[in-house]
Design an enzyme around this catalytic site. Sequence first.
Site, PDB file in Angstrom:
ATOM      1  N   SER A  55      90.601  57.965  55.902  1.00 29.00           N
ATOM      2  CA  SER A  55      90.027  56.761  56.468  1.00 29.00           C
ATOM      3  C   SER A  55      91.048  56.109  57.399  1.00 29.00           C
ATOM      4  O   SER A  55      92.254  56.119  57.140  1.00 29.00           O
ATOM      5  CB  SER A  55      89.664  55.782  55.357  1.00 29.00           C
ATOM      6  OG  SER A  55      89.324  54.530  55.914  1.00 29.00           O
ATOM      7  N   THR A 108      87.741  52.138  55.804  1.00 29.60           N
ATOM      8  CA  THR A 108      87.285  51.223  56.847  1.00 29.60           C
ATOM      9  C   THR A 108      86.166  50.343  56.313  1.00 29.60           C
ATOM     10  O   THR A 108      86.105  49.151  56.625  1.00 29.60           O
ATOM     11  CB  THR A 108      86.794  52.007  58.072  1.00 29.60           C
ATOM     12  OG1 THR A 108      87.880  52.762  58.598  1.00 29.60           O
ATOM     13  CG2 THR A 108      86.272  51.072  59.149  1.00 29.60           C
ATOM     14  N   ALA A 109      85.290  50.929  55.525  1.00 28.30           N
ATOM     15  CA  ALA A 109      84.199  50.146  54.947  1.00 28.30           C
ATOM     16  C   ALA A 109      84.749  48.945  54.184  1.00 28.30           C
ATOM     17  O   ALA A 109      84.246  47.818  54.319  1.00 28.30           O
ATOM     18  CB  ALA A 109      83.360  51.028  54.026  1.00 28.30           C
ATOM     19  N   HIS A 152      77.947  56.592  54.644  1.00 27.49           N
ATOM     20  CA  HIS A 152      77.348  57.918  54.816  1.00 27.49           C
ATOM     21  C   HIS A 152      75.821  57.859  54.801  1.00 27.49           C
ATOM     22  O   HIS A 152      75.201  56.967  55.356  1.00 27.49           O
ATOM     23  CB  HIS A 152      77.879  58.894  53.761  1.00 27.49           C
ATOM     24  CG  HIS A 152      79.351  59.111  53.804  1.00 27.49           C
ATOM     25  ND1 HIS A 152      80.081  59.104  54.968  1.00 27.49           N
ATOM     26  CD2 HIS A 152      80.243  59.354  52.816  1.00 27.49           C
ATOM     27  CE1 HIS A 152      81.358  59.333  54.693  1.00 27.49           C
ATOM     28  NE2 HIS A 152      81.486  59.483  53.406  1.00 27.49           N
TER      29      HIS A 152
END
Length: 276
Positions: A55, A108-109, A152
């Site tokens: 990530s 990142t989420a 996703h």
Amino acid sequence: MEIAFSPCPNDTFVFHAWVHGLIPGAPELEVMYADIDITNHLAARGEGPDVLKISYAALPWLLEDYALLPCGGALGRGCGPLVLMKDGGSDPASLSGKRIAVPSDRSTAYLLFRLWAADHVPGGLGEIVVMPFDHIMPAVRDGEMDAGLVIHEARFTYPNYGLSLMTDLGQWWETDTGLPIPLGAIIARRSMDLESLAGWIKASVEYAWAHPEISREYILHHAQELSPEVAAAHIDLYVNKFTANLGEDGYAAITALLTRAADEGLVPRIDPALLR
């Protein structure tokens, strides 16, 4: 050469040609298929392979030993993480003090969620619980968690769990910055031939675009819980021009995300010069 990436359709689509010896001059690959949270922590402990998918949120801890490659990763528009709830709530204030399931605390989420929450959730969040991303929607559906941060293919499947969208963090980020969302990065040890690596990966991406039908069986084998239609939608969303070349918008997005996150104390501050 050892490489680690996820079994998600975008990664298997990108690397299919190289994995199967279809890129002239590229060395044979020994592949570790692993969730990105695993690769994030492998690299942080210095136990990662030569090349791996991580990530962007994990990058600040790794830039001294690993270089960011300009291709193969996941950035884009309209592909951000979602915050989901069961009861149809849309007021961010309702998250104050609640238990939130997230797929990683170095993703990142998660950074986008924390940056958004700092502006929208008075009183702050409650307990953050890290769990495998495919466990999050069932946990919210079953009342084990008050809300979930999903990534996703959950973008396409969350209504099947009776869940509703509180906010699309990608939409928020794009509106706020005008930049794409930096999700997954391909990195390699700085001691390696980085130019050749980037060339092989870009060639693998271009082969995948030119021959999409050849990789279908391989992709579906590793994405066993997905229908062909969902796998195709996943690839269409996450494999785009930034996968072939980050470009100026890509680098600007990465710098903006990591600078904002450092300002909030979520990641170490980076030297932007190390990104190239």
